[in-house]
Design a protein around this motif. Sequence first.
Motif, PDB file in Angstrom:
ATOM      1  N   ALA A  67      -4.190   6.025 -11.738  1.00  0.00           N
ATOM      2  CA  ALA A  67      -4.751   6.360 -10.429  1.00  0.00           C
ATOM      3  C   ALA A  67      -5.906   5.429 -10.085  1.00  0.00           C
ATOM      4  O   ALA A  67      -6.042   4.994  -8.930  1.00  0.00           O
ATOM      5  CB  ALA A  67      -5.220   7.815 -10.420  1.00  0.00           C
ATOM      6  N   ARG A  68      -6.722   5.121 -11.070  1.00  0.00           N
ATOM      7  CA  ARG A  68      -7.843   4.204 -10.831  1.00  0.00           C
ATOM      8  C   ARG A  68      -7.338   2.837 -10.367  1.00  0.00           C
ATOM      9  O   ARG A  68      -7.884   2.242  -9.438  1.00  0.00           O
ATOM     10  CB  ARG A  68      -8.660   4.049 -12.116  1.00  0.00           C
ATOM     11  N   GLN A  69      -6.259   2.374 -10.991  1.00  0.00           N
ATOM     12  CA  GLN A  69      -5.700   1.079 -10.611  1.00  0.00           C
ATOM     13  C   GLN A  69      -5.154   1.118  -9.187  1.00  0.00           C
ATOM     14  O   GLN A  69      -5.353   0.173  -8.405  1.00  0.00           O
ATOM     15  CB  GLN A  69      -4.598   0.694 -11.591  1.00  0.00           C
ATOM     16  N   ALA A  70      -4.465   2.196  -8.832  1.00  0.00           N
ATOM     17  CA  ALA A  70      -3.905   2.313  -7.483  1.00  0.00           C
ATOM     18  C   ALA A  70      -5.012   2.358  -6.434  1.00  0.00           C
ATOM     19  O   ALA A  70      -4.917   1.713  -5.378  1.00  0.00           O
ATOM     20  CB  ALA A  70      -3.027   3.553  -7.389  1.00  0.00           C
ATOM     21  N   ARG A  71      -6.069   3.126  -6.699  1.00  0.00           N
ATOM     22  CA  ARG A  71      -7.190   3.184  -5.752  1.00  0.00           C
ATOM     23  C   ARG A  71      -7.846   1.815  -5.588  1.00  0.00           C
ATOM     24  O   ARG A  71      -8.204   1.409  -4.479  1.00  0.00           O
ATOM     25  CB  ARG A  71      -8.224   4.209  -6.225  1.00  0.00           C
ATOM     26  N   LEU A  72      -7.995   1.112  -6.693  1.00  0.00           N
ATOM     27  CA  LEU A  72      -8.625  -0.207  -6.630  1.00  0.00           C
ATOM     28  C   LEU A  72      -7.789  -1.172  -5.796  1.00  0.00           C
ATOM     29  O   LEU A  72      -8.325  -1.969  -5.019  1.00  0.00           O
ATOM     30  CB  LEU A  72      -8.827  -0.760  -8.042  1.00  0.00           C
ATOM     31  N   ARG A  73      -6.467  -1.104  -5.962  1.00  0.00           N
ATOM     32  CA  ARG A  73      -5.591  -1.975  -5.181  1.00  0.00           C
ATOM     33  C   ARG A  73      -5.763  -1.697  -3.680  1.00  0.00           C
ATOM     34  O   ARG A  73      -5.815  -2.623  -2.866  1.00  0.00           O
ATOM     35  CB  ARG A  73      -4.129  -1.758  -5.582  1.00  0.00           C
ATOM     36  N   LEU A  74      -5.828  -0.423  -3.311  1.00  0.00           N
ATOM     37  CA  LEU A  74      -6.025  -0.084  -1.905  1.00  0.00           C
ATOM     38  C   LEU A  74      -7.390  -0.547  -1.415  1.00  0.00           C
ATOM     39  O   LEU A  74      -7.520  -1.075  -0.303  1.00  0.00           O
ATOM     40  CB  LEU A  74      -5.880   1.430  -1.708  1.00  0.00           C
ATOM     41  N   TRP A  75      -8.396  -0.372  -2.227  1.00  0.00           N
ATOM     42  CA  TRP A  75      -9.751  -0.791  -1.848  1.00  0.00           C
ATOM     43  C   TRP A  75      -9.807  -2.286  -1.579  1.00  0.00           C
ATOM     44  O   TRP A  75     -10.497  -2.730  -0.663  1.00  0.00           O
ATOM     45  CB  TRP A  75     -10.719  -0.402  -2.960  1.00  0.00           C
TER      46      TRP A  75
ATOM     47  N   SER B 280       0.825  -1.214   0.000  1.00  0.00           N
ATOM     48  CA  SER B 280       0.000   0.000   0.000  1.00  0.00           C
ATOM     49  C   SER B 280       0.854   1.257   0.000  1.00  0.00           C
ATOM     50  O   SER B 280       0.444   2.298  -0.522  1.00  0.00           O
ATOM     51  CB  SER B 280      -0.941  -0.003   1.209  1.00  0.00           C
ATOM     52  N   GLU B 281       2.061   1.180   0.565  1.00  0.00           N
ATOM     53  CA  GLU B 281       2.971   2.328   0.527  1.00  0.00           C
ATOM     54  C   GLU B 281       3.294   2.724  -0.914  1.00  0.00           C
ATOM     55  O   GLU B 281       3.349   3.916  -1.252  1.00  0.00           O
ATOM     56  CB  GLU B 281       4.253   1.982   1.278  1.00  0.00           C
ATOM     57  N   GLU B 282       3.483   1.728  -1.773  1.00  0.00           N
ATOM     58  CA  GLU B 282       3.758   2.011  -3.185  1.00  0.00           C
ATOM     59  C   GLU B 282       2.538   2.617  -3.866  1.00  0.00           C
ATOM     60  O   GLU B 282       2.654   3.583  -4.636  1.00  0.00           O
ATOM     61  CB  GLU B 282       4.171   0.729  -3.904  1.00  0.00           C
ATOM     62  N   TRP B 283       1.366   2.078  -3.609  1.00  0.00           N
ATOM     63  CA  TRP B 283       0.150   2.589  -4.250  1.00  0.00           C
ATOM     64  C   TRP B 283      -0.153   4.018  -3.794  1.00  0.00           C
ATOM     65  O   TRP B 283      -0.559   4.860  -4.598  1.00  0.00           O
ATOM     66  CB  TRP B 283      -1.020   1.657  -3.933  1.00  0.00           C
TER      67      TRP B 283
ATOM     68  N   MET C 218     -14.990   2.183 -11.418  1.00  0.00           N
ATOM     69  CA  MET C 218     -15.082   0.891 -12.089  1.00  0.00           C
ATOM     70  C   MET C 218     -16.303   0.747 -12.983  1.00  0.00           C
ATOM     71  O   MET C 218     -16.417  -0.237 -13.719  1.00  0.00           O
ATOM     72  CB  MET C 218     -15.092  -0.232 -11.039  1.00  0.00           C
ATOM     73  N   ASN C 219     -17.215   1.693 -12.940  1.00  0.00           N
ATOM     74  CA  ASN C 219     -18.389   1.624 -13.805  1.00  0.00           C
ATOM     75  C   ASN C 219     -18.313   2.600 -14.971  1.00  0.00           C
ATOM     76  O   ASN C 219     -19.305   2.790 -15.686  1.00  0.00           O
ATOM     77  CB  ASN C 219     -19.662   1.871 -12.991  1.00  0.00           C
ATOM     78  N   GLY C 220     -17.138   3.191 -15.170  1.00  0.00           N
ATOM     79  CA  GLY C 220     -16.958   4.105 -16.288  1.00  0.00           C
ATOM     80  C   GLY C 220     -16.900   3.370 -17.624  1.00  0.00           C
ATOM     81  O   GLY C 220     -16.549   2.184 -17.693  1.00  0.00           O
ATOM     82  N   GLU C 221     -17.234   4.051 -18.690  1.00  0.00           N
ATOM     83  CA  GLU C 221     -17.255   3.438 -20.017  1.00  0.00           C
ATOM     84  C   GLU C 221     -15.875   2.989 -20.473  1.00  0.00           C
ATOM     85  O   GLU C 221     -15.753   2.063 -21.278  1.00  0.00           O
ATOM     86  CB  GLU C 221     -17.845   4.418 -21.036  1.00  0.00           C
ATOM     87  N   SER C 222     -14.832   3.641 -19.970  1.00  0.00           N
ATOM     88  CA  SER C 222     -13.472   3.312 -20.414  1.00  0.00           C
ATOM     89  C   SER C 222     -12.883   2.108 -19.692  1.00  0.00           C
ATOM     90  O   SER C 222     -11.810   1.630 -20.059  1.00  0.00           O
ATOM     91  CB  SER C 222     -12.548   4.521 -20.211  1.00  0.00           C
ATOM     92  N   VAL C 223     -13.560   1.600 -18.664  1.00  0.00           N
ATOM     93  CA  VAL C 223     -13.029   0.483 -17.887  1.00  0.00           C
ATOM     94  C   VAL C 223     -13.250  -0.819 -18.662  1.00  0.00           C
ATOM     95  O   VAL C 223     -14.379  -1.100 -19.087  1.00  0.00           O
ATOM     96  CB  VAL C 223     -13.721   0.384 -16.516  1.00  0.00           C
ATOM     97  N   PRO C 224     -12.206  -1.615 -18.870  1.00  0.00           N
ATOM     98  CA  PRO C 224     -12.371  -2.890 -19.586  1.00  0.00           C
ATOM     99  C   PRO C 224     -13.425  -3.769 -18.933  1.00  0.00           C
ATOM    100  O   PRO C 224     -13.583  -3.790 -17.714  1.00  0.00           O
ATOM    101  CB  PRO C 224     -10.969  -3.523 -19.501  1.00  0.00           C
TER     102      PRO C 224
END
Length: 375
Positions: free
Chosen positions: A169-177, A148-151, A200-206
């Motif tokens: 940033a979205r990926q880092a937040r998700l990792r912390l979550w 979490s220190e890295e994220w 995670m519900n955005g149109e750009s999210v795979p």
Amino acid sequence: AERSSALASQQALRAEQVTGLLKGVFERIDPDLAQGRDRTLLVELLEQSLDRIGSDGAAVDAKAAGEVVRIVSDALTKLDRLPTALAAVDSALERVNRAIGAESQPDQVRLLRVERAALRVERGTVIFHMAWTEAGLVRQRLEEPLASEEWRAALEELKELGLLEGPIARQARLRLWRIREVWPADTDIEAFDAQIDQDMNGESVPHVDQWMYRLRKAESQGWIPVLRDYPRVLADCERALGPLHPLVVRSRNRLLSFEVVAAIDARRATWGDSLLLWQTDEELLAQWSRTAELAERAVADSTSLFGPLHRQTMAARAWQLAADGHLNGPERAQSSYKTLRADAVACFGETSGLVREIDRIWTGIGTGYGSGRWW
């Protein structure tokens, strides 16, 4: 001067094209889809690519090298080559830091800082997986602060750059979550949950990432809602992605682990209003029978997709051992235990976390839990 500028532009364009080609090649390498074949050649290819990036030195742009290293690190993580992945990310980070110190153009410094943030997210992810590997089947929370220190550091850098809405940033937040932490530290957990929902519900999210999030969200509650909701979400995911999609197979293994641990703990703990999940031995026996059926499918699918000696398959076999042992007794499970333990030792070593966990499962089978002893 004009000729030098034009030459530099041409070289930069060629470097960008080569990097794009390399990224395209490595992004198509999916260890999860090796269908059980020997992965030695794939590992050698990935390791040689890292050697080449390192040996070329200044000939390889630091940002481009970082982008390729992140892709290779992800593949190596899936192949259980975690120390190699971590060393590669550390080397790429050092190179990016040196480049930032030597760069005089603000635009280039900004690009390098973005890459540094992305590498720190990847570094935290590798550390997180290393904690899982060392622990065997149960994650050691002692390692989570290192990840979490890295994220958090990545998010702080992206905040300074005004890039908190981007995919890194979205990926880092998700990792912390996923480890139930928040950022910034004073953020209310419900507010952070709402932000992750929005992320995670955005149109750009795979599409696959969205399913991964739904599955993780379903497992973030207590035992009763997990056992109630997770199978439903997994069934929806399977219909969307197919029964042998890597996310589906991994998630089925997770469901298996939930079912086993809940049944083992059913005589040692309560949930909710002092409610035992299974009130009688007959109900618990029926649960072990259902879990053994789930384990049979999980092992078959993991073997087909990942191969018989991949960590995912080994973990599924360990949970299958627990289900079969508690259902049928230690005598009938002894042969499976010996075979599984020998395979785990051969792949990961006598002192590995997985071997320790297999031994712990076997001890639990022999001892029995509470009144759940039918043999």
